[in-house]
Design an enzyme around this catalytic site. Structure first.
Site, PDB file in Angstrom:
ATOM      1  N   MET A  90       0.842  -1.191   0.000  1.00 57.50           N
ATOM      2  CA  MET A  90       0.000   0.000   0.000  1.00 57.50           C
ATOM      3  C   MET A  90       0.875   1.237   0.000  1.00 57.50           C
ATOM      4  O   MET A  90       1.942   1.259   0.605  1.00 57.50           O
ATOM      5  CB  MET A  90      -0.913   0.017   1.228  1.00 57.50           C
ATOM      6  CG  MET A  90      -1.896  -1.153   1.299  1.00 57.50           C
ATOM      7  SD  MET A  90      -2.847  -1.133   2.821  1.00 57.50           S
ATOM      8  CE  MET A  90      -3.840   0.337   2.570  1.00 57.50           C
ATOM      9  N   CYS A  91       0.428   2.266  -0.677  1.00 54.68           N
ATOM     10  CA  CYS A  91       1.174   3.514  -0.717  1.00 54.68           C
ATOM     11  C   CYS A  91       0.976   4.299   0.571  1.00 54.68           C
ATOM     12  O   CYS A  91      -0.018   4.153   1.275  1.00 54.68           O
ATOM     13  CB  CYS A  91       0.719   4.367  -1.899  1.00 54.68           C
ATOM     14  SG  CYS A  91       0.999   3.598  -3.505  1.00 54.68           S
TER      15      CYS A  91
END
Length: 227
Positions: free
Chosen positions: A1-2
């Site tokens: 996930m960013c």
């Protein structure tokens, strides 16, 4: 996930070295989310110009690196040594942004890392958590208007769209278009879930954060004197 992170010090003098470490530590706090590359953007020098209302920074510096955060830190300080960038330069106001990326569109590589930029002059920069589901349509439109894309990311359409909106407003004679107006117009065209932070050389000392569907946390530290 960013993961996205930003730091803005307002009327508090901070050296570039301190600002870099704040951004790096912010990214370290996001490591639990998982990532394959990271990047930051900082101001290159104190702004120039005599009109206090239209001061413009020289192009912001962008550093992007595949791998872990310590690889980014090492590459940044190597670049600093190679370019003699002054780490002791002090800023009373500075707006910096940072990002950890988990590849969804495009392989892990510096060109696909964030911040993504509008052009070679870094007029608009964006860090992004989420997905722009209509990026292909937006990309086709921007290509028809002469934009060249360097990455395979969905994110790159966002800063380029910001530049398109800004340039169009200026072509139509609206020299007073605000950063917020530019970002609101960009958001009007984006579909999907996202959290974004915008930085621009046209709006020094400002950051714009916005979200739709994705989480975003804003923290403010205030110093006060009590009597």
């Amino acid at each position: 996930m960013c993961g996205i992170f930003a730091y803005l010090n307002f009327n508090v003098s901070r050296e570039r070295r301190y600002i870099l470490e704040v951004l790096f530590n912010g990214l370290r706090r996001l490591e639990y989310r998982g990532y394959d590359s990271a990047g930051i953007s900082i101001d290159s020098s104190i702004y120039s110009g005599s009109d206090l209302n239209r001061q413009i920074f020289t192009p912001p510096l962008v550093f992007r690196q595949e791998g872990n955060i310590e690889s980014l830190v090492k590459s940044v300080y190597q670049d600093v040594d190679a370019t003699d960038l002054n780490l002791e330069e002090s800023f009373s106001i500075h707006a910096g942004i940072a990002h950890t990326r988990w590849a969804t569109h495009g392989e892990p590589a510096p060109r696909n890392s964030h911040p993504q930029t509008s052009d070679a002059g870094n007029e608009f920069l964006v860090v992004h958590n989420g997905v722009v589901t209509n990026y292909e349509v937006l990309k086709e439109t921007l290509v028809r208007h002469g934009f060249t894309f360097e990455s395979e990311t969905d994110t790159e359409v966002i800063p380029k769209l910001a530049k398109f909106v800004f340039d169009k407003a200026n072509e139509e004679g609206d020299q007073s278009v605000t950063f917020s107006q530019v970002v609101i117009e960009v958001m009007r065209h984006l579909e999907g879930a996202y959290a974004l932070i915008f930085k621009s050389r046209h709006y020094p000392n400002e950051l714009i954060a916005c979200k739709r569907g994705s989480p975003l946390l804003l923290g403010v530290k205030v110093s006060c004197m009590c009597f």
